[in-house]
Design a protein around this motif. Structure first.
Motif, mmCIF file in Angstrom:
data_model
loop_
_atom_site.group_PDB
_atom_site.id
_atom_site.type_symbol
_atom_site.label_atom_id
_atom_site.label_comp_id
_atom_site.label_asym_id
_atom_site.label_seq_id
_atom_site.Cartn_x
_atom_site.Cartn_y
_atom_site.Cartn_z
ATOM 1 N N ASP A 77 -6.407 -5.381 5.502
ATOM 2 C CA ASP A 77 -7.633 -5.391 4.703
ATOM 3 C C ASP A 77 -7.973 -6.794 4.220
ATOM 4 O O ASP A 77 -9.136 -7.186 4.171
ATOM 5 C CB ASP A 77 -7.490 -4.456 3.496
ATOM 6 C CG ASP A 77 -7.577 -2.987 3.892
ATOM 7 O OD1 ASP A 77 -8.083 -2.712 4.993
ATOM 8 O OD2 ASP A 77 -7.134 -2.132 3.105
ATOM 9 N N ARG A 78 -6.947 -7.541 3.866
ATOM 10 C CA ARG A 78 -7.169 -8.863 3.270
ATOM 11 C C ARG A 78 -7.544 -9.905 4.318
ATOM 12 O O ARG A 78 -8.369 -10.788 4.058
ATOM 13 C CB ARG A 78 -5.872 -9.277 2.566
ATOM 14 C CG ARG A 78 -5.916 -10.663 1.948
ATOM 15 C CD ARG A 78 -6.371 -10.622 0.505
ATOM 16 N NE ARG A 78 -6.569 -11.960 0.008
ATOM 17 C CZ ARG A 78 -5.594 -12.750 -0.448
ATOM 18 N NH1 ARG A 78 -4.362 -12.314 -0.439
ATOM 19 N NH2 ARG A 78 -5.875 -13.953 -0.894
ATOM 20 N N ASP A 136 -13.294 -2.130 9.996
ATOM 21 C CA ASP A 136 -12.091 -2.330 9.188
ATOM 22 C C ASP A 136 -11.132 -1.163 9.397
ATOM 23 O O ASP A 136 -11.415 -0.210 10.131
ATOM 24 C CB ASP A 136 -12.436 -2.478 7.692
ATOM 25 C CG ASP A 136 -13.292 -1.326 7.166
ATOM 26 O OD1 ASP A 136 -13.224 -0.218 7.737
ATOM 27 O OD2 ASP A 136 -14.035 -1.537 6.193
ATOM 28 N N TYR A 137 -10.007 -1.252 8.723
ATOM 29 C CA TYR A 137 -8.955 -0.243 8.856
ATOM 30 C C TYR A 137 -9.436 1.136 8.406
ATOM 31 O O TYR A 137 -9.139 2.156 9.039
ATOM 32 C CB TYR A 137 -7.733 -0.688 8.039
ATOM 33 C CG TYR A 137 -6.829 0.434 7.625
ATOM 34 C CD1 TYR A 137 -5.956 1.017 8.539
ATOM 35 C CD2 TYR A 137 -6.854 0.934 6.322
ATOM 36 C CE1 TYR A 137 -5.133 2.071 8.164
ATOM 37 C CE2 TYR A 137 -6.032 1.975 5.948
ATOM 38 C CZ TYR A 137 -5.178 2.542 6.869
ATOM 39 O OH TYR A 137 -4.366 3.576 6.496
ATOM 40 N N ASP A 138 -10.186 1.198 7.291
ATOM 41 C CA ASP A 138 -10.634 2.489 6.767
ATOM 42 C C ASP A 138 -11.529 3.225 7.763
ATOM 43 O O ASP A 138 -11.456 4.454 7.877
ATOM 44 C CB ASP A 138 -11.377 2.289 5.435
ATOM 45 C CG ASP A 138 -10.438 1.904 4.305
ATOM 46 O OD1 ASP A 138 -9.288 2.372 4.325
ATOM 47 O OD2 ASP A 138 -10.852 1.140 3.422
ATOM 48 N N ARG A 175 -1.059 -2.395 5.754
ATOM 49 C CA ARG A 175 -2.488 -2.132 5.575
ATOM 50 C C ARG A 175 -3.121 -3.087 4.577
ATOM 51 O O ARG A 175 -4.297 -3.426 4.693
ATOM 52 C CB ARG A 175 -2.678 -0.674 5.128
ATOM 53 C CG ARG A 175 -2.311 0.333 6.213
ATOM 54 C CD ARG A 175 -2.063 1.707 5.635
ATOM 55 N NE ARG A 175 -0.825 1.730 4.870
ATOM 56 C CZ ARG A 175 -0.423 2.783 4.159
ATOM 57 N NH1 ARG A 175 -1.169 3.881 4.118
ATOM 58 N NH2 ARG A 175 0.705 2.740 3.497
ATOM 59 N N PHE A 176 -2.351 -3.522 3.583
ATOM 60 C CA PHE A 176 -2.867 -4.482 2.616
ATOM 61 C C PHE A 176 -3.217 -5.793 3.314
ATOM 62 O O PHE A 176 -4.272 -6.386 3.075
ATOM 63 C CB PHE A 176 -1.822 -4.714 1.529
ATOM 64 C CG PHE A 176 -2.333 -5.378 0.292
ATOM 65 C CD1 PHE A 176 -2.725 -4.636 -0.811
ATOM 66 C CD2 PHE A 176 -2.444 -6.759 0.226
ATOM 67 C CE1 PHE A 176 -3.217 -5.253 -1.948
ATOM 68 C CE2 PHE A 176 -2.927 -7.388 -0.903
ATOM 69 C CZ PHE A 176 -3.317 -6.634 -1.996
ATOM 70 N N CYS A 188 -8.092 -9.459 8.167
ATOM 71 C CA CYS A 188 -8.856 -9.222 9.399
ATOM 72 C C CYS A 188 -10.329 -8.928 9.112
ATOM 73 O O CYS A 188 -10.653 -8.183 8.186
ATOM 74 C CB CYS A 188 -8.240 -8.065 10.188
ATOM 75 S SG CYS A 188 -6.581 -8.439 10.780
ATOM 76 N N ASN A 189 -11.204 -9.515 9.931
ATOM 77 C CA ASN A 189 -12.639 -9.233 9.819
ATOM 78 C C ASN A 189 -13.146 -8.364 10.969
ATOM 79 O O ASN A 189 -14.348 -8.127 11.091
ATOM 80 C CB ASN A 189 -13.452 -10.531 9.726
ATOM 81 C CG ASN A 189 -13.038 -11.555 10.773
ATOM 82 O OD1 ASN A 189 -12.634 -11.193 11.878
ATOM 83 N ND2 ASN A 189 -13.121 -12.841 10.421
ATOM 84 N N GLU A 235 -0.625 -14.325 3.661
ATOM 85 C CA GLU A 235 -2.036 -13.915 3.643
ATOM 86 C C GLU A 235 -2.955 -15.097 3.374
ATOM 87 O O GLU A 235 -3.973 -15.276 4.054
ATOM 88 C CB GLU A 235 -2.249 -12.840 2.577
ATOM 89 C CG GLU A 235 -1.682 -11.487 2.947
ATOM 90 C CD GLU A 235 -1.611 -10.563 1.749
ATOM 91 O OE1 GLU A 235 -2.114 -10.951 0.671
ATOM 92 O OE2 GLU A 235 -1.053 -9.461 1.880
ATOM 93 N N ARG A 247 0.835 -1.197 0.000
ATOM 94 C CA ARG A 247 0.000 0.000 0.000
ATOM 95 C C ARG A 247 0.879 1.260 0.000
ATOM 96 O O ARG A 247 0.559 2.239 -0.667
ATOM 97 C CB ARG A 247 -0.919 -0.023 1.221
ATOM 98 C CG ARG A 247 -1.898 1.139 1.310
ATOM 99 C CD ARG A 247 -3.013 1.020 0.288
ATOM 100 N NE ARG A 247 -3.839 -0.138 0.527
ATOM 101 C CZ ARG A 247 -4.861 -0.173 1.375
ATOM 102 N NH1 ARG A 247 -5.165 0.888 2.098
ATOM 103 N NH2 ARG A 247 -5.584 -1.269 1.503
#
Length: 614
Positions: free
Chosen positions: A484-485, A504-506, A480-481, A487-488, A463, A186
Motif C-alpha cells: 500500500d505504501r 491497488d491491493y484492495d 500488505r502495508f 506500489c502505484n 519503505e 497489517r
C-alpha cells in the motif's frame, strides 16, 4: 484469573552478547499476543525458552499443570516423503486418542485448510502450502497455548488471509491463547489484542500494550516522548548541580557531601537514559540510482511462460518507466518469481527466457535483483567478507567507506565482523543482501520478498528508500502495508494463465473475494473427491466406510452446535457485544456450511452402498 503461561525475570545471553534480561510476561486465556522487536533482540530464543526447548540463564517459567503447548518454529519440521495427512497423523501419534478421533481431527484440519490433495508428498508442496501444513501440525494436538515464530513467512497473501480467519474463528478446538513473533504490521493489526516489544530502549527490557498494533504505536510514541522529556529534565538538573560543584568552598555548606553524591547519581542516571534513548538504531538503506533520464526503461510485449503443461501467464505486457513501482500479487506458484527471473535475465540474454514474447531495453540498462532464496550468501564466509568481498572497504555513491563503517550503517557491531554468516539471524542475513544491493547503481530494481525476516524498524526505512528511488521497481511481497505504501500499480496473477492490472491491493482483494464466492462448488470435500479414486459401486472403501459409520454422529454434533449458537446469539449479554456477536455469526455460517457438506457426503456414500450410480 490464573495465567496459562508466564515467566519472571528471564535473562539470556550468548557469550558476551546479552539478548534480554529481566523479562516478565503473562499469557492468559483469550490473549492473542504479538511479540515484536529488532533483529537480534532474542524473540525466537524467548519463544523456545517458554516452550521448554532452551534454558534461560536466569529467571523462571510457570505453566498450568498439564498445559499443552503447540509450537511453530521458523523452519518447518515435516517429513518430506510423507503425505500431508500422514504428517498430521504422526504429530498426534503420542496422544491418547482412538483411531476415529485421530481421523476426525486430521481430516477436519485438512478440510478447513483446503488442501487440494491430502496425500501429496510434502516435498512437492510450495513454500506457502508447507507453511499451512506446519500450522496444522501445531494445531492438530489441540494445544492450550499456540506459540508461532514468523507464521506468515512464505505464505502468499491468500495464505495470510486464511491464517487471519483461522486465528479469529471462535471454534471449540481453538487454542485458549496465542503468542507469536511477527513483523507483518497489517497481520498484527488484524489479529492481536496485545503487543509486546523486546528492545534495550526499555528499562524493563520490554514494553507491553493491550490492543492492536495501531494502539501500540500510539502509546509507544507517548512513552518515547516522556523518556525524551525525562532526559531533558535530568540534563537540566545535572547542569545545575555541576555549576554548584564548580563554585568555591565558601559557597558550600556542611551538606556538600550529600550534594556531591547526588550530582554523581544524577550523572549516572542521565547517562543510562541517554544510552537507552539512543540504543534503538535504524538501518541506513538508500538505493543508488544511475541518474538515467530515459523515459522508457523496459517494455515487454506478449510474454508467455509455462512449466510441465501448466501455463503461468500468457500475452502479458509490461511497461517500466522511472517512478513506476509495480507490485506482483498472486498465489504461490502463480508465476510471480518466474516473471522476476525472466526480467532479470533480459540484460544477460541468458538464464530463464519466456516461451513467447519480446523484451525491449533502454541502452545499457542496469537491472539489480534481490532473490528471496538468498543463495548468493556463502554461509561459511565472515560478515566482513560478505559485506566487502574485495577488501576492507566498499565504494558507495562516489566515496570509499571502511567495512566497519559500512557494517554500522546496517546495525552490525564491529565485534561481529568475524562471525560466519550462518550464525547470523535471518533478518541480519537479509540486511547483508540489501547492503550488497545498495552498492550496485540501478535503473530497475527487482525485489523478490525482500521483507522476509526484517524487523519493523528496518521495514520502515526500506519503505522510505523505495519511495525515494527514482528508477523503476518491481516488487513481490506478502507485506500488505509495504504494498500500500510503495506500489502505484499492481499486477495480479490467477495461476491459470491470466494476469490483470489493478490500481491497488484492495481492488485486487475485492476481485479475489468475488471469485471465491463464485467457486462455492470447490468445497474441501469435493476437492478430496476429485483427488481420490471412486470406489466400485455397491462397496465402500475402508476409509469411506469409516467415514460413513461416523457421519450421523458428526451431523448430530454439528446440528447441536448450531442450536447452541442460535441460543447464544439472542442472549442479552451477547446482543450488546458486537465483537462476540460477529464471531458467533461467523461460526454459525461455517458450521451451517459444514453441515450441508456432511449431508451431501452422507447421501453420496449411501448411494454408493446401495450400488446406485448417477
Amino acid at each position: 484469573m490464573c495465567a496459562l503461561l508466564s515467566c519472571q525475570g528471564l535473562t539470556k545471553a550468548f557469550g558476551a552478547q546479552e539478548l534480554f534480561s529481566g523479562i516478565t510476561l503473562v499469557i492468559n486465556a483469550g490473549d492473542i499476543v504479538g511479540l515484536i522487536g529488532p533483529n537480534g533482540s532474542g524473540k525466537s530464543t524467548l519463544l523456545k525458552i517458554l516452550c521448554g526447548l532452551e534454558p534461560a540463564d536466569s529467571g523462571t517459567v510457570f505453566a498450568q499443570k498439564l498445559l499443552r503447548i503447540g509450537y511453530l518454529p521458523q523452519e518447518d519440521i515435516l517429513v518430506e516423503e510423507a503425505g500431508c495427512a500422514d504428517n498430521l497423523y504422526a504429530a498426534c501419534a503420542y496422544l491418547d486418542l482412538d483411531e476415529a478421533e485421530r481421523y476426525n481431527r486430521v481430516n477436519a484440519l485438512l478440510s478447513r485448510t483446503r488442501f487440494p490433495d491430502p496425500q501429496q508428498p510434502v516435498r512437492l508442496l510450495s513454500g506457502g502450502w508447507r507453511k499451512r501444513l506446519a500450522v496444522c501440525r501445531a494445531l492438530v494436538c489441540r494445544p492450550d497455548v499456540l506459540i508461532m515464530d514468523e507464521p506468515t513467512n512464505h505464505l502468499d497473501i491468500e495464505g495470510i488471509l486464511w491464517l487471519e480467519r483461522l486465528l479469529g474463528a471462535a471454534l471449540p478446538d481453538s487454542p485458549a491463547a496465542v503468542l507469536m513473533v511477527s513483523h507483518d504490521r497489517r497481520f498484527l493489526e488484524n489479529t492481536v489484542n496485545r503487543v509486546i516489544e523486546l528492545a534495550p530502549i526499555y528499562p524493563e527490557g520490554s514494553y507491553q500494550v493491550r490492543g492492536g498494533y495501531a494502539d501500540f504505536l500510539e502509546k509507544k510514541t507517548d512513552y518515547l516522548l516522556q523518556r525524551q522529556g525525562l532526559e531533558e529534565r535530568l540534563a537540566n538538573r545535572v547542569r545545575r548541580e555541576t555549576e554548584w560543584l564548580r563554585r568555591g568552598p565558601k559557597a558550600r555548606t556542611t551538606k556538600a557531601r550529600y550534594r556531591i553524591e547526588e550530582a554523581g547519581r544524577l550523572q549516572d542516571e542521565l547517562g543510562e537514559i541517554r544510552d537507552r534513548n539512543r540504543s534503538l538504531g535504524q538501518v541506513g538503506i538508500a538505493f543508488d540510482a544511475t541518474g538515467r533520464k530515459t523515459k522508457k526503461l523496459l517494455t515487454a510485449t506478449g510474454l508467455e511462460k509455462g512449466f510441465n503443461g501448466q501455463t503461468l501467464f500468457i500475452d502479458l505486457d509490461i511497461d517500466l518507466t522511472p517512478g513506476r513501482r509495480l507490485g506482483l500479487l498472486g498465489r504461490n506458484g502463480s508465476g510471480k518469481s518466474t516473471l522476476m527471473q525472466i526480467l532479470a535475465s533480459a540484460t544477460r540474454c541468458s538464464g530463464l527466457l519466456p516461451d513467447a514474447g519480446a523484451i525491449a531495453l533502454a541502452d545499457s540498462l542496469r537491472i539489480v535483483s534481490f532473490d528471496q532464496r538468498r543463495q548468493a550468501l556463502d554461509p561459511d564466509a565472515t560478515l566482513r567478507r560478505a559485506l566487502a568481498p574485495e577488501g576492507d572497504s566498499v565504494f558507495y555513491q562516489g566515496q570509499s567507506l571502511h567495512v566497519a563503517t559500512w557494517a554500522k550503517r546496517f546495525l552490525f557491531r564491529t565485534d561481529q565482523l568475524e562471525i560466519p554468516v550462518y550464525r547470523l539471524s535471518g533478518g541480519e542475513q537479509a540486511r547483508i543482501l540489501i547492503a550488497r544491493l545498495m552498492l550496485q547503481p540501478a535503473d530497475v530494481l527487482l525485489l523478490d520478498e525482500p521483507t522476509n525476516d526484517l524487523d519493523i524498524p528496518s521495514l520502515n526505512v526500506l519503505e522510505e528508500s523505495l519511495c525515494e528511488f527514482p528508477g523503476a521497481l518491481v516488487l513481490v511481497t506478502h507485506d500488505r502495508f509495504l504494498l500500500d505504501r510503495v506500489c502505484n500499480l499492481v499486477l495480479g496473477f490467477d495461476g491459470a494463465g491470466r494476469a490483470e492490472y489493478f490500481a491497488d491491493y484492495d481492488q485486487w482483494l475485492a476481485m479475489l473475494e468475488e471469485r471465491e464466492r463464485g467457486e462455492a462448488a470447490g468445497s474441501p470435500l469435493q476437492a478430496k473427491e476429485k483427488s481420490v479414486a471412486k470406489p466400485k459401486p455397491g462397496k465402500l472403501s475402508y476409509m469411506d466406510q469409516r467415514e460413513y459409520d461416523q457421519m450421523e454422529e458428526r451431523i448430530l454434533a454439528a446440528e447441536a452446535r448450531l442450536g447452541e449458537l442460535e441460543a447464544l446469539m439472542v442472549a442479552p449479554e451477547i446482543v450488546t457485544n458486537p465483537g462476540q456477536l460477529q464471531r458467533y455469526w461467523q461460526e454459525q455460517e461455517e458450521v451451517q456450511s459444514q453441515t450441508e457438506l456432511l449431508y451431501d457426503r452422507w447421501n453420496e456414500l449411501e448411494r454408493i452402498r446401495q450400488g446406485k450410480t448417477e
